[in-house]
Write a protein that holds these residues in place. Structure first.
Motif, PDB file in Angstrom:
ATOM      1  N   GLY A  42       1.811   2.248   3.281  1.00 17.38           N
ATOM      2  CA  GLY A  42       0.292   1.877   2.787  1.00 17.38           C
ATOM      3  C   GLY A  42      -0.113   0.555   2.698  1.00 17.38           C
ATOM      4  O   GLY A  42      -1.517   0.227   2.615  1.00 17.38           O
ATOM      5  N   GLY A  43       0.520  -0.437   1.870  1.00 18.08           N
ATOM      6  CA  GLY A  43       0.400  -1.485   1.746  1.00 18.08           C
ATOM      7  C   GLY A  43       0.111  -1.973   0.106  1.00 18.08           C
ATOM      8  O   GLY A  43      -0.274  -2.947  -0.011  1.00 18.08           O
ATOM      9  N   GLY A  44      -0.162  -0.867  -0.477  1.00 20.72           N
ATOM     10  CA  GLY A  44      -0.781  -1.137  -1.871  1.00 20.72           C
ATOM     11  C   GLY A  44       0.341  -1.815  -2.670  1.00 20.72           C
ATOM     12  O   GLY A  44      -0.185  -2.624  -3.462  1.00 20.72           O
ATOM     13  N   PHE A  45       1.500  -1.486  -2.375  1.00 17.43           N
ATOM     14  CA  PHE A  45       2.468  -2.504  -3.078  1.00 17.43           C
ATOM     15  C   PHE A  45       2.409  -3.857  -2.979  1.00 17.43           C
ATOM     16  O   PHE A  45       3.251  -4.394  -3.687  1.00 17.43           O
TER      17      PHE A  45
ATOM     18  N   GLY B 229      -3.373  -5.044   6.036  1.00 19.87           N
ATOM     19  CA  GLY B 229      -3.726  -4.129   6.951  1.00 19.87           C
ATOM     20  C   GLY B 229      -2.784  -4.213   8.334  1.00 19.87           C
ATOM     21  O   GLY B 229      -2.187  -3.053   8.845  1.00 19.87           O
ATOM     22  N   ALA B 230      -2.470  -5.578   8.611  1.00 17.85           N
ATOM     23  CA  ALA B 230      -1.592  -5.469   9.892  1.00 17.85           C
ATOM     24  C   ALA B 230      -0.147  -5.022   9.452  1.00 17.85           C
ATOM     25  O   ALA B 230       0.522  -4.537  10.246  1.00 17.85           O
ATOM     26  N   LEU B 231       0.149  -5.475   8.198  1.00 20.75           N
ATOM     27  CA  LEU B 231       1.561  -5.030   7.694  1.00 20.75           C
ATOM     28  C   LEU B 231       1.732  -3.408   7.612  1.00 20.75           C
ATOM     29  O   LEU B 231       2.649  -2.752   8.086  1.00 20.75           O
ATOM     30  N   SER B 232       0.630  -2.839   7.228  1.00 20.35           N
ATOM     31  CA  SER B 232       0.801  -1.370   7.154  1.00 20.35           C
ATOM     32  C   SER B 232       0.786  -0.855   8.587  1.00 20.35           C
ATOM     33  O   SER B 232       1.209   0.284   8.639  1.00 20.35           O
TER      34      SER B 232
ATOM     35  N   GLY C  45       3.811   6.206  -1.190  1.00 18.98           N
ATOM     36  CA  GLY C  45       4.645   6.849  -0.011  1.00 18.98           C
ATOM     37  C   GLY C  45       6.108   6.536   0.014  1.00 18.98           C
ATOM     38  O   GLY C  45       7.122   7.241   0.484  1.00 18.98           O
ATOM     39  N   PHE C  46       6.146   5.233  -0.425  1.00 18.32           N
ATOM     40  CA  PHE C  46       7.565   4.560  -0.562  1.00 18.32           C
ATOM     41  C   PHE C  46       8.630   5.384  -1.481  1.00 18.32           C
ATOM     42  O   PHE C  46       9.900   5.390  -1.033  1.00 18.32           O
ATOM     43  N   ILE C  47       8.126   6.254  -2.539  1.00 19.42           N
ATOM     44  CA  ILE C  47       8.997   6.837  -3.315  1.00 19.42           C
ATOM     45  C   ILE C  47       8.836   8.529  -2.888  1.00 19.42           C
ATOM     46  O   ILE C  47       9.797   9.159  -2.775  1.00 19.42           O
ATOM     47  N   MET C  48       7.563   8.707  -2.148  1.00 22.71           N
ATOM     48  CA  MET C  48       7.407  10.111  -2.103  1.00 22.71           C
ATOM     49  C   MET C  48       8.057  10.487  -0.616  1.00 22.71           C
ATOM     50  O   MET C  48       8.845  11.635  -0.949  1.00 22.71           O
TER      51      MET C  48
ATOM     52  N   VAL D 296      -6.468   1.990  -0.713  1.00 23.61           N
ATOM     53  CA  VAL D 296      -5.300   2.754  -0.248  1.00 23.61           C
ATOM     54  C   VAL D 296      -5.963   3.990   0.355  1.00 23.61           C
ATOM     55  O   VAL D 296      -5.543   4.424   1.536  1.00 23.61           O
ATOM     56  N   LEU D 297      -7.044   4.652  -0.404  1.00 22.04           N
ATOM     57  CA  LEU D 297      -7.569   5.950   0.341  1.00 22.04           C
ATOM     58  C   LEU D 297      -8.153   5.639   1.537  1.00 22.04           C
ATOM     59  O   LEU D 297      -7.863   6.596   2.608  1.00 22.04           O
ATOM     60  N   ALA D 298      -8.888   4.643   1.948  1.00 27.21           N
ATOM     61  CA  ALA D 298      -9.483   4.405   3.049  1.00 27.21           C
ATOM     62  C   ALA D 298      -8.424   4.174   4.350  1.00 27.21           C
ATOM     63  O   ALA D 298      -8.494   4.394   5.332  1.00 27.21           O
ATOM     64  N   SER D 299      -7.449   3.394   3.854  1.00 25.15           N
ATOM     65  CA  SER D 299      -6.328   3.050   4.785  1.00 25.15           C
ATOM     66  C   SER D 299      -5.438   4.209   5.182  1.00 25.15           C
ATOM     67  O   SER D 299      -4.719   4.311   6.238  1.00 25.15           O
TER      68      SER D 299
END
Lengths: 304, 157
Positions: free
Chosen positions: A34-37, A25-28, A197-200, A61-64
């Motif tokens: 998003g941080g999912g990766f 979370g801190a990273l995102s 998001g990183f690709i999008m 991911v949805l929540a964040s």
């Protein structure tokens, strides 16, 4: 204090999960990603089955993403029209992604596919980020020549039918490319438990030529729908969404994001990119060694 | 004797920006003070590839320049004088304070308040200035209500 995760079927320390949620979370909050990766591989390292890690990461991911969308919505930085086409492709893509996931799961190949996807994805991100970061650190001056802009010359994308006007994005393009990009990212998102998001974002800027003001908000907007769809189909088809795990991660994430935003404004983007690149490459190296090293149990048996 | 003192106005593309400019112009004519228009480019809140980041920065800069141009034309039409311009990159409030501290000729900041009660997200500069920074300001801050008409502004200056 440990808790039994009903779907993952393992006992795990509550604080460990909340702590990792906080860290990511801190990273995102810090990077606006998003941080999912990072979250999904970390969960796998903790011993959570890859299928459950991917499935449970979708609601996280949805929540964040929700709070991010609200913030961008207020600043009017969401293009709902192009977002609609992206998410309609994304919803179809993520549904197919989950079906593909189920297919690979029945053949017993899903775990290795997830790890391979992460290896490629993280390897690509990590190496390209490390290069960029190294370049800017070495020649740390403002280059006045070669200002990068979008490809404004007409490419084949502009020849496609169903052209529409997107006011917020300052575009007049066919609806097909956004649908296709949404679809592609949707498949990846469902199979890897990432927002994408990183690709999008680069795709929106380079391929579609969207106005960069709305890129981040619109990307988050479509991520909400795509991950909601993934969550639904993952739990319906594969029963791989561990709600206890997701809830603990979300709890940690909420606290962590606040910390991240506060640190973020004090650090330079080039250094942040360097730190993230190192993190990504470390995770990547760990996945690679896990794939190559002879496992403790050479054979696995499954009863079905 | 007031010739090189400046009135600071912020260009941020908000609906109340015109009111602030209008008032600043009226004051300028009355007091022969000059106008300086400032705009701020907020830092990026997302980490993406270097190429995308550069494009984002370039677009933000282009937009800020257009905004300054628009505001400068307005001032030139109203007062006949070309205003000074300032373009800063960084967080709005801290850059605003830095600008005021660096440019000692600035002696008043004019802001306009959004008068639409439904728009809760407006007045962010006023809110953070008044609630957090007001005791750290070197100059006074004038707040013009957004519902003032141009005639009314002419009347009170």
């Amino acid at each position: 204090m440990s808790i039994y995760l009903p779907i993952a079927e393992i006992n795990i320390n509550i604080f460990l999960i909340v702590f990792i949620g906080m860290l990511v979370g801190a990273l995102s909050g810090l990077f606006g990603v998003g941080g999912g990766f990072l979250m999904t591989p970390l969960l796998i390292f903790l011993g959570i089955p890859p299928v459950v890690a991917v499935g449970s990461e979708a609601p996280h991911v949805l929540a964040s993403s929700v709070s991010g969308v609200i913030a961008h919505w207020r600043k009017k930085n969401v293009d709902f029209k192009i977002g609609f086409f992206l998410l309609s492709g994304g919803v179809v893509g993520s549904t197919i992604g989950v079906y593909l996931f189920k297919l690979l799961k029945t053949y017993g190949q899903i775990d290795i596919v997830i790890q391979f996807l992460f290896l490629i994805f993280l390897g690509f991100i990590g190496i390209s980020m490390a290069f960029e970061s190294a370049k800017t650190t070495i020649k740390n001056y403002r280059t006045t020549s070669a200002i990068r802009t979008k490809l404004h010359q007409h490419s084949w994308i502009h020849g496609l039918p169903f052209k529409l006007r997107f006011h917020r994005s300052k575009l007049y393009i066919s609806a097909i490319p956004p649908i296709l990009i949404g679809f592609f990212v949707g498949v990846l998102s469902a199979m890897m438990g990432v927002g994408g998001g990183f690709i999008m974002i680069p795709a929106m800027v380079y391929l579609l030529g969207m106005s960069t003001n709305v890129v981040v908000g619109t990307s988050l907007f479509q991520i909400i729908f795509v991950t909601a769809n993934s969550t639904f189909f993952q739990s319906y088809l594969n029963q791989t969404v561990d709600i206890v795990l997701s809830a603990l991660m979300i709890l940690g994430g909420v606290i962590g994001a606040q910390i991240g935003v506060r640190i973020g404004s004090k650090l330079k983007a080039e250094y942040l990119r360097g730190i993230l690149a190192i993190l990504v490459l470390l995770v990547c190296a760990k996945i690679l060694t896990d794939l190559i090293l002879t496992p403790f149990d050479v054979f696995t048996t499954s009863i079905s | 004797m007031n010739d090189n003192r400046y009135i600071l106005v912020i260009a941020d593309n908000s609906p109340e920006m015109d009111i602030a400019l209008e008032y600043a112009c009226a004051r300028s004519k009355k007091t022969t003070r000059k106008i300086i228009i400032a705009t701020f480019i907020e830092p990026l809140d997302v980490l993406t590839t270097q190429g995308v980041t550069e494009i984002m920065k370039n677009e933000a800069r282009d937009e800020a320049e257009k905004l300054l141009q628009k505001a400068a034309n307005y001032v030139k039409e109203k007062t006949g004088e070309i205003p000074a311009l300032a373009l800063r990159e960084g967080e709005t409030i801290s850059e605003l304070k830095k600008l005021i501290d660096e440019e000692e000729n600035i002696n008043v900041l004019v802001l306009a308040a959004n008068s639409d009660p439904k728009n809760k997200d407006s007045n962010s500069i006023i809110n953070s200035l008044v609630s957090q920074e007001i005791t750290n300001m070197r100059i006074p801050v004038m707040i013009v209500p957004g519902n003032f008409s141009k005639d009314h502004i002419a009347l009170i200056t």
